[in-house]
Design a protein around this motif. Structure first.
Motif, PDB file in Angstrom:
ATOM      1  N   PRO A   1     -24.017  21.066   4.234  1.00 38.25           N
ATOM      2  CA  PRO A   1     -25.044  21.900   3.588  1.00 38.25           C
ATOM      3  C   PRO A   1     -24.524  23.222   3.038  1.00 38.25           C
ATOM      4  O   PRO A   1     -25.069  23.748   2.063  1.00 38.25           O
ATOM      5  CB  PRO A   1     -26.061  22.131   4.720  1.00 38.25           C
ATOM      6  CG  PRO A   1     -25.894  20.959   5.621  1.00 38.25           C
ATOM      7  CD  PRO A   1     -24.428  20.657   5.584  1.00 38.25           C
ATOM      8  N   PHE A   2     -23.458  23.774   3.647  1.00 39.60           N
ATOM      9  CA  PHE A   2     -22.930  25.055   3.172  1.00 39.60           C
ATOM     10  C   PHE A   2     -22.107  24.897   1.891  1.00 39.60           C
ATOM     11  O   PHE A   2     -21.923  25.866   1.150  1.00 39.60           O
ATOM     12  CB  PHE A   2     -22.070  25.696   4.261  1.00 39.60           C
ATOM     13  CG  PHE A   2     -22.830  26.029   5.516  1.00 39.60           C
ATOM     14  CD1 PHE A   2     -23.607  27.172   5.585  1.00 39.60           C
ATOM     15  CD2 PHE A   2     -22.781  25.194   6.616  1.00 39.60           C
ATOM     16  CE1 PHE A   2     -24.314  27.483   6.736  1.00 39.60           C
ATOM     17  CE2 PHE A   2     -23.492  25.492   7.769  1.00 39.60           C
ATOM     18  CZ  PHE A   2     -24.258  26.640   7.831  1.00 39.60           C
ATOM     19  N   LEU A   3     -21.599  23.682   1.637  1.00 38.79           N
ATOM     20  CA  LEU A   3     -20.790  23.438   0.448  1.00 38.79           C
ATOM     21  C   LEU A   3     -21.543  22.680  -0.631  1.00 38.79           C
ATOM     22  O   LEU A   3     -21.050  22.547  -1.745  1.00 38.79           O
ATOM     23  CB  LEU A   3     -19.522  22.651   0.824  1.00 38.79           C
ATOM     24  CG  LEU A   3     -18.580  23.311   1.827  1.00 38.79           C
ATOM     25  CD1 LEU A   3     -17.416  22.380   2.149  1.00 38.79           C
ATOM     26  CD2 LEU A   3     -18.057  24.641   1.288  1.00 38.79           C
ATOM     27  N   GLN A   4     -22.747  22.182  -0.306  1.00 37.63           N
ATOM     28  CA  GLN A   4     -23.446  21.296  -1.226  1.00 37.63           C
ATOM     29  C   GLN A   4     -23.809  21.964  -2.544  1.00 37.63           C
ATOM     30  O   GLN A   4     -23.750  21.346  -3.606  1.00 37.63           O
ATOM     31  CB  GLN A   4     -24.710  20.751  -0.541  1.00 37.63           C
ATOM     32  CG  GLN A   4     -25.391  19.616  -1.290  1.00 37.63           C
ATOM     33  CD  GLN A   4     -26.408  20.101  -2.299  1.00 37.63           C
ATOM     34  OE1 GLN A   4     -26.883  21.236  -2.194  1.00 37.63           O
ATOM     35  NE2 GLN A   4     -26.739  19.269  -3.267  1.00 37.63           N
ATOM     36  N   ARG A   5     -24.157  23.245  -2.518  1.00 28.12           N
ATOM     37  CA  ARG A   5     -24.584  23.911  -3.747  1.00 28.12           C
ATOM     38  C   ARG A   5     -23.439  24.038  -4.749  1.00 28.12           C
ATOM     39  O   ARG A   5     -23.659  24.157  -5.942  1.00 28.12           O
ATOM     40  CB  ARG A   5     -25.171  25.287  -3.436  1.00 28.12           C
ATOM     41  CG  ARG A   5     -24.189  26.255  -2.793  1.00 28.12           C
ATOM     42  CD  ARG A   5     -24.804  27.643  -2.697  1.00 28.12           C
ATOM     43  NE  ARG A   5     -23.913  28.601  -2.064  1.00 28.12           N
ATOM     44  CZ  ARG A   5     -24.100  29.910  -2.102  1.00 28.12           C
ATOM     45  NH1 ARG A   5     -25.139  30.404  -2.751  1.00 28.12           N
ATOM     46  NH2 ARG A   5     -23.261  30.715  -1.498  1.00 28.12           N
ATOM     47  N   TYR A   6     -22.200  24.045  -4.247  1.00 25.54           N
ATOM     48  CA  TYR A   6     -21.047  24.075  -5.147  1.00 25.54           C
ATOM     49  C   TYR A   6     -20.558  22.674  -5.504  1.00 25.54           C
ATOM     50  O   TYR A   6     -19.904  22.479  -6.527  1.00 25.54           O
ATOM     51  CB  TYR A   6     -19.869  24.819  -4.495  1.00 25.54           C
ATOM     52  CG  TYR A   6     -20.153  26.257  -4.152  1.00 25.54           C
ATOM     53  CD1 TYR A   6     -20.248  27.235  -5.139  1.00 25.54           C
ATOM     54  CD2 TYR A   6     -20.315  26.646  -2.824  1.00 25.54           C
ATOM     55  CE1 TYR A   6     -20.490  28.558  -4.815  1.00 25.54           C
ATOM     56  CE2 TYR A   6     -20.554  27.970  -2.491  1.00 25.54           C
ATOM     57  CZ  TYR A   6     -20.648  28.918  -3.491  1.00 25.54           C
ATOM     58  OH  TYR A   6     -20.888  30.224  -3.168  1.00 25.54           O
ATOM     59  N   PHE A   7     -20.863  21.704  -4.640  1.00 23.04           N
ATOM     60  CA  PHE A   7     -20.205  20.408  -4.724  1.00 23.04           C
ATOM     61  C   PHE A   7     -20.507  19.679  -6.037  1.00 23.04           C
ATOM     62  O   PHE A   7     -19.593  19.264  -6.754  1.00 23.04           O
ATOM     63  CB  PHE A   7     -20.631  19.542  -3.529  1.00 23.04           C
ATOM     64  CG  PHE A   7     -20.078  18.151  -3.559  1.00 23.04           C
ATOM     65  CD1 PHE A   7     -18.732  17.931  -3.350  1.00 23.04           C
ATOM     66  CD2 PHE A   7     -20.902  17.070  -3.794  1.00 23.04           C
ATOM     67  CE1 PHE A   7     -18.209  16.656  -3.374  1.00 23.04           C
ATOM     68  CE2 PHE A   7     -20.389  15.793  -3.823  1.00 23.04           C
ATOM     69  CZ  PHE A   7     -19.049  15.580  -3.612  1.00 23.04           C
TER      70      PHE A   7
ATOM     71  N   LEU B   1     -21.143  13.995  12.834  1.00 25.20           N
ATOM     72  CA  LEU B   1     -21.877  15.215  13.150  1.00 25.20           C
ATOM     73  C   LEU B   1     -21.225  16.467  12.557  1.00 25.20           C
ATOM     74  O   LEU B   1     -21.917  17.291  11.943  1.00 25.20           O
ATOM     75  CB  LEU B   1     -22.029  15.350  14.669  1.00 25.20           C
ATOM     76  CG  LEU B   1     -23.016  16.409  15.162  1.00 25.20           C
ATOM     77  CD1 LEU B   1     -24.417  16.126  14.623  1.00 25.20           C
ATOM     78  CD2 LEU B   1     -23.048  16.443  16.684  1.00 25.20           C
ATOM     79  N   PRO B   2     -19.895  16.679  12.696  1.00 25.44           N
ATOM     80  CA  PRO B   2     -19.295  17.890  12.101  1.00 25.44           C
ATOM     81  C   PRO B   2     -19.437  17.936  10.579  1.00 25.44           C
ATOM     82  O   PRO B   2     -19.684  19.002  10.010  1.00 25.44           O
ATOM     83  CB  PRO B   2     -17.820  17.798  12.525  1.00 25.44           C
ATOM     84  CG  PRO B   2     -17.822  16.934  13.727  1.00 25.44           C
ATOM     85  CD  PRO B   2     -18.904  15.930  13.483  1.00 25.44           C
ATOM     86  N   ILE B   3     -19.290  16.796   9.913  1.00 21.25           N
ATOM     87  CA  ILE B   3     -19.433  16.770   8.460  1.00 21.25           C
ATOM     88  C   ILE B   3     -20.857  17.083   8.055  1.00 21.25           C
ATOM     89  O   ILE B   3     -21.103  17.816   7.078  1.00 21.25           O
ATOM     90  CB  ILE B   3     -18.998  15.402   7.914  1.00 21.25           C
ATOM     91  CG1 ILE B   3     -17.569  15.068   8.361  1.00 21.25           C
ATOM     92  CG2 ILE B   3     -19.102  15.377   6.393  1.00 21.25           C
ATOM     93  CD1 ILE B   3     -16.549  16.069   7.900  1.00 21.25           C
ATOM     94  N   MET B   4     -21.826  16.565   8.797  1.00 21.87           N
ATOM     95  CA  MET B   4     -23.233  16.851   8.498  1.00 21.87           C
ATOM     96  C   MET B   4     -23.549  18.329   8.694  1.00 21.87           C
ATOM     97  O   MET B   4     -24.418  18.879   8.016  1.00 21.87           O
ATOM     98  CB  MET B   4     -24.144  15.987   9.396  1.00 21.87           C
ATOM     99  CG  MET B   4     -24.084  14.508   9.093  1.00 21.87           C
ATOM    100  SD  MET B   4     -25.044  13.521  10.271  1.00 21.87           S
ATOM    101  CE  MET B   4     -26.691  14.164  10.014  1.00 21.87           C
ATOM    102  N   ALA B   5     -22.832  18.974   9.619  1.00 21.84           N
ATOM    103  CA  ALA B   5     -23.080  20.395   9.866  1.00 21.84           C
ATOM    104  C   ALA B   5     -22.454  21.274   8.787  1.00 21.84           C
ATOM    105  O   ALA B   5     -22.982  22.346   8.466  1.00 21.84           O
ATOM    106  CB  ALA B   5     -22.533  20.777  11.247  1.00 21.84           C
ATOM    107  N   ILE B   6     -21.328  20.832   8.212  1.00 24.21           N
ATOM    108  CA  ILE B   6     -20.617  21.647   7.229  1.00 24.21           C
ATOM    109  C   ILE B   6     -21.118  21.411   5.809  1.00 24.21           C
ATOM    110  O   ILE B   6     -21.158  22.338   4.995  1.00 24.21           O
ATOM    111  CB  ILE B   6     -19.100  21.356   7.323  1.00 24.21           C
ATOM    112  CG1 ILE B   6     -18.562  21.847   8.675  1.00 24.21           C
ATOM    113  CG2 ILE B   6     -18.331  22.022   6.183  1.00 24.21           C
ATOM    114  CD1 ILE B   6     -17.116  21.494   8.907  1.00 24.21           C
TER     115      ILE B   6
ATOM    116  N   PRO C   1     -16.850  26.613  -7.309  1.00 25.34           N
ATOM    117  CA  PRO C   1     -17.398  25.247  -7.269  1.00 25.34           C
ATOM    118  C   PRO C   1     -16.320  24.186  -7.119  1.00 25.34           C
ATOM    119  O   PRO C   1     -16.457  23.250  -6.328  1.00 25.34           O
ATOM    120  CB  PRO C   1     -18.137  25.132  -8.612  1.00 25.34           C
ATOM    121  CG  PRO C   1     -18.473  26.525  -8.974  1.00 25.34           C
ATOM    122  CD  PRO C   1     -17.329  27.355  -8.487  1.00 25.34           C
ATOM    123  N   SER C   2     -15.242  24.310  -7.886  1.00 24.87           N
ATOM    124  CA  SER C   2     -14.165  23.324  -7.798  1.00 24.87           C
ATOM    125  C   SER C   2     -13.438  23.413  -6.465  1.00 24.87           C
ATOM    126  O   SER C   2     -13.083  22.390  -5.867  1.00 24.87           O
ATOM    127  CB  SER C   2     -13.182  23.529  -8.953  1.00 24.87           C
ATOM    128  OG  SER C   2     -12.180  22.544  -8.944  1.00 24.87           O
TER     129      SER C   2
END
Length: 295
Positions: free
Chosen positions: A278-284, A271-276, A195-196
């Protein structure tokens, strides 16, 4: 008060409505920017564009994508993100791990911690920073965009506090099995710190992708600009390009304006940040909260 009581249910309903309205308010500006980027300059100048494109056209995107410098700048930004995030993560972990130890284990910990905090609050200034980069012969190279910010102190503090919150029994068990500091860090700390790590990775990624000012300072040649710097300078190119152009280029420039081009560059930037994300949001969220409040 029971969680199934009527006042609590009303609170949940009002909370959901408020969050939904807040989400809509955050979403509408993005839709407006996207609609402007796909609209003609005449419709945008007349103020007719809200949330749906008027006189639909790809002219603004064509204007940017037909320029080879856009491709070069995009590649430079990708290289900067890969190198920058890797360097940031490496130094963040290597600095945070020893600083997370007790003063009885690392007696100079407090001194080093204050030194790092001091660098976060104060800097030498723009001119000394430029002179250092120049003397290190890093000008006009991607390393000039990576090395000056190699140790992000805020990320170090997040990772440091996360390490402090881990059970000491994990480290003690590793030491009993004969592990040293590096093996303990690699096999014990890092696997349970996702997560960190995801949080500081997202911070580093967004920071490197959106940074444009350092590219303007350290890059002598526009061909070496990262994408954010190139997009920042493209508005001046729209005005300058009206001279000495072919009829086809003039027709294309007549269909774009500062606002449509700016909207296109904003959308391409996010656009690239919006694509990436969602994959990191659950840890963020978990990594940000835990890394902020653990002492």
């Amino acid at each position: 008060m029971q969680f199934t009581s009527k006042p609590y249910r009303w609170f949940l309903r009002m909370n959901y409505v408020f969050l939904a309205l807040l989400a809509v308010l955050c979403f509408f500006p993005i839709v407006n920017v996207l609609a402007i980027s796909f609209s003609s300059s005449t419709a945008v100048s007349a103020g007719r564009v809200t949330f749906w494109p008027i006189d639909f056209t790809f002219s603004s995107y064509r204007y940017m994508l037909e320029n080879n410098q856009f491709i070069h700048s995009f590649g430079t930004s990708l290289l900067r993100v890969v190198l920058g995030v890797s360097v940031n993560l490496l130094f963040t972990v290597l600095v945070a791990y020893p600083l997370s130890k007790e003063a009885s284990v690392f007696r100079s910990r407090t001194v080093y911690a204050w030194i790092f905090v001091f660098t976060m609050l104060f800097s030498g200034g723009l001119i000394p920073g430029y002179l250092i980069v120049k003397e290190m012969h890093l000008l006009d190279s991607v390393w000039a965009l990576v090395i000056p910010g190699a140790v992000p102190i805020f990320n170090v503090l997040l990772m440091l506090n996360f390490f402090r919150g881990l059970p000491k029994e994990l480290e003690e068990a590793a030491w009993m099995d004969g592990a040293g500091h590096l093996r303990t860090l690699w096999n014990i700390y890092l696997p349970v710190s996702m997560p960190s790590i995801a949080t500081v990775t997202l911070f580093a990624l967004v920071g490197h992708w959106n940074a444009w000012f350092d590219g303007m300072i350290y890059m002598r040649s526009p061909e070496h600009y990262p994408l954010a710097t190139y997009l920042q300078s493209i508005l001046q190119q729209v005005t300058a390009s009206m001279e000495n152009v072919t009829l086809e280029e003039a027709a294309l420039l007549n269909q774009v304006s500062d606002r449509t081009t700016q909207a296109a560059q904003i959308f391409l930037s996010i656009l690239p940040i919006m694509a990436i994300y969602p994959f990191l949001q659950r840890y963020f969220v978990h990594g940000l909260v835990v890394g902020s409040v653990k002492g």
